[in-house]
Design an enzyme around this catalytic site. Structure first.
Site, mmCIF file in Angstrom:
data_model
loop_
_atom_site.group_PDB
_atom_site.id
_atom_site.type_symbol
_atom_site.label_atom_id
_atom_site.label_comp_id
_atom_site.label_asym_id
_atom_site.label_seq_id
_atom_site.Cartn_x
_atom_site.Cartn_y
_atom_site.Cartn_z
ATOM 1 N N ASN A 1 -3.590 6.459 -1.240
ATOM 2 C CA ASN A 1 -3.154 7.092 0.253
ATOM 3 C C ASN A 1 -2.536 8.213 0.218
ATOM 4 O O ASN A 1 -2.616 8.861 1.331
ATOM 5 C CB ASN A 1 -2.139 5.913 0.648
ATOM 6 C CG ASN A 1 -2.787 4.587 1.184
ATOM 7 O OD1 ASN A 1 -3.914 4.748 1.736
ATOM 8 N ND2 ASN A 1 -2.212 3.493 0.982
ATOM 9 N N HIS B 1 -2.651 -3.028 -6.201
ATOM 10 C CA HIS B 1 -3.155 -2.647 -5.208
ATOM 11 C C HIS B 1 -4.648 -2.779 -4.892
ATOM 12 O O HIS B 1 -5.288 -1.902 -5.403
ATOM 13 C CB HIS B 1 -2.719 -1.027 -4.730
ATOM 14 C CG HIS B 1 -2.943 -0.590 -3.541
ATOM 15 N ND1 HIS B 1 -3.254 0.676 -3.149
ATOM 16 C CD2 HIS B 1 -3.090 -1.182 -2.214
ATOM 17 C CE1 HIS B 1 -3.390 0.985 -1.959
ATOM 18 N NE2 HIS B 1 -3.327 -0.045 -1.160
ATOM 19 N N SER C 1 1.006 -1.142 -0.070
ATOM 20 C CA SER C 1 0.108 0.177 -0.039
ATOM 21 C C SER C 1 0.843 1.315 0.031
ATOM 22 O O SER C 1 0.301 2.211 -0.298
ATOM 23 C CB SER C 1 -1.024 -0.032 1.099
ATOM 24 O OG SER C 1 -0.289 -0.572 2.339
ATOM 25 N N GLU D 1 -5.700 -0.406 -8.019
ATOM 26 C CA GLU D 1 -4.796 0.425 -8.283
ATOM 27 C C GLU D 1 -3.709 -0.231 -8.900
ATOM 28 O O GLU D 1 -3.011 -0.988 -8.337
ATOM 29 C CB GLU D 1 -4.265 1.149 -6.930
ATOM 30 C CG GLU D 1 -4.128 2.912 -7.139
ATOM 31 C CD GLU D 1 -3.702 3.506 -6.007
ATOM 32 O OE1 GLU D 1 -3.719 4.789 -6.131
ATOM 33 O OE2 GLU D 1 -3.603 2.912 -4.899
#
Ligand code: NAI
Length: 283
Positions: free
Chosen positions: A190, A140, A119, A152
């Site tokens: 993120n 991801h 991540s 992702e």
């Protein structure tokens, strides 16, 4: 590049979900972990998910049995010797990931793609320990994997177009939506989510509003399913801090400075839901 056989490394929260969606899409899956009990725990979660699907009429007993049948146990990375793709979902630690990638690079067939579900760690740095950086890529998935639509897909510096395309096609076959992202700290998910959470913690720290008020504003005013402080408790405050540190260090901008209150909670061992206390208290 036909992908048929998949190996998933790590049978934890994410790895078991990834194994489940791959088996549901018809792939043969080897689910690898370090001990049989870890594999069994992961398989237990998958079985529970599938049983719920049968109860709700979303799958038949036969479909459930066929999906479980496609998942086999692996306790040895040598099992990677005949797979087409390896999706690594072991712990979020660069040394561990690089060690795994070095080994599977030696074992996996020359055509095999090496993907990681990291991540926050740089794909390019993981790829650099292998002799096939053009076949290393980030895949991801979001938590919980069987439910969340997004994958992702992160291109490392050397990732080839052919490998990107193969992983994009596989993602669609998993009934997920691929989104292409380049390899920068925090990717997109993120990089945007964590600063928002960090800002919510700053708002609490500066006394702008109570934790409940901050969460209510984002839930009721912005239609977020969960307030940012509750979400932080679910993600784990240690994980939130570590991602903020990666953004701060990797992008070098003070806007990513982790909130001192977040540091204090982590130092106290208040890590969120998993430790029984974060911004909220859990029974
Ligand atoms: P977890 O702690 O639930 O599972 C990790 C599993 O990997 C454990 O079963 C552990 O025994 C196994 N493992 C550790 N080292 C291993 C090795 N050398 N060989 C084989 N297995 C090994 O962790 P989780 O949450 O599933 O996270 C896994 C990865 O997915 C991490 O990189 C994390 O950053 C990433 N991720 C996590 C998300 C989340 O919400 N938890 C979301 C998206 C990505």
């Amino acid at each position: 590049m036909g992908i048929q056989k998949v190996m998933v490394i790590g049978a934890g929260q994410m790895g078991s979900g990834i194994a489940q969606v791959c088996a549901q899409a018809g792939y043969d899956v080897k689910l690898n972990d370090m001990k049989q009990e870890f594999f069994e725990r992961g398989l237990g979660v998958i079985t529970k998910n599938l049983t719920r699907d049968v109860e709700k009429g979303r799958k038949t007993e036969d479909e459930k049995a066929a999906i479980l049948d496609r998942i086999s146990m692996s306790l040895d990375l040598q099992d990677a010797s005949d797979v087409d793709i390896i999706i690594e979902a072991a712990v979020e630690n660069m040394e561990v990931k690089q060690s795994i990638f070095k080994q599977i690079d030696q074992i996996a067939p020359a055509h095999a793609i090496l993907a990681t579900n990291t991540s926050s760690l740089p794909i390019t740095e993981i790829a650099a320990v292998t002799n096939r950086p053009e076949q290393v890529i980030g895949m991801h998935f979001m938590n919980p994997v069987p439910v969340m639509k997004l994958v992702e897909i992160i291109r490392g510096l050397a990732t080839s177009d052919e490998v990107y395309k193969a992983v994009e096609d596989m993602t669609v076959k998993l009934s997920k939506t691929p989104v292409e992202v380049n390899d920068f700290p925090g990717f997109i998910s993120n990089r945007i989510l964590l600063p928002m959470i960090n800002e919510a913690i700053y708002a609490l720290y500066e006394g702008v509003a109570s934790k409940e008020a901050i969460d209510d504003v984002m839930k009721l005013g912005m239609n977020h399913p969960m307030g940012p402080l509750t979400l932080a408790d679910f993600i784990g405050l240690d994980t939130c801090l570590s991602i903020m540190e990666i953004l701060h260090e990797g992008l070098g901008d003070s806007k990513y400075r982790p909130c001192p209150l977040l540091r204090k909670y982590v130092a106290a061992g208040w890590l969120g839901k998993k430790s029984g206390r974060g911004f909220y208290v859990y029974e």
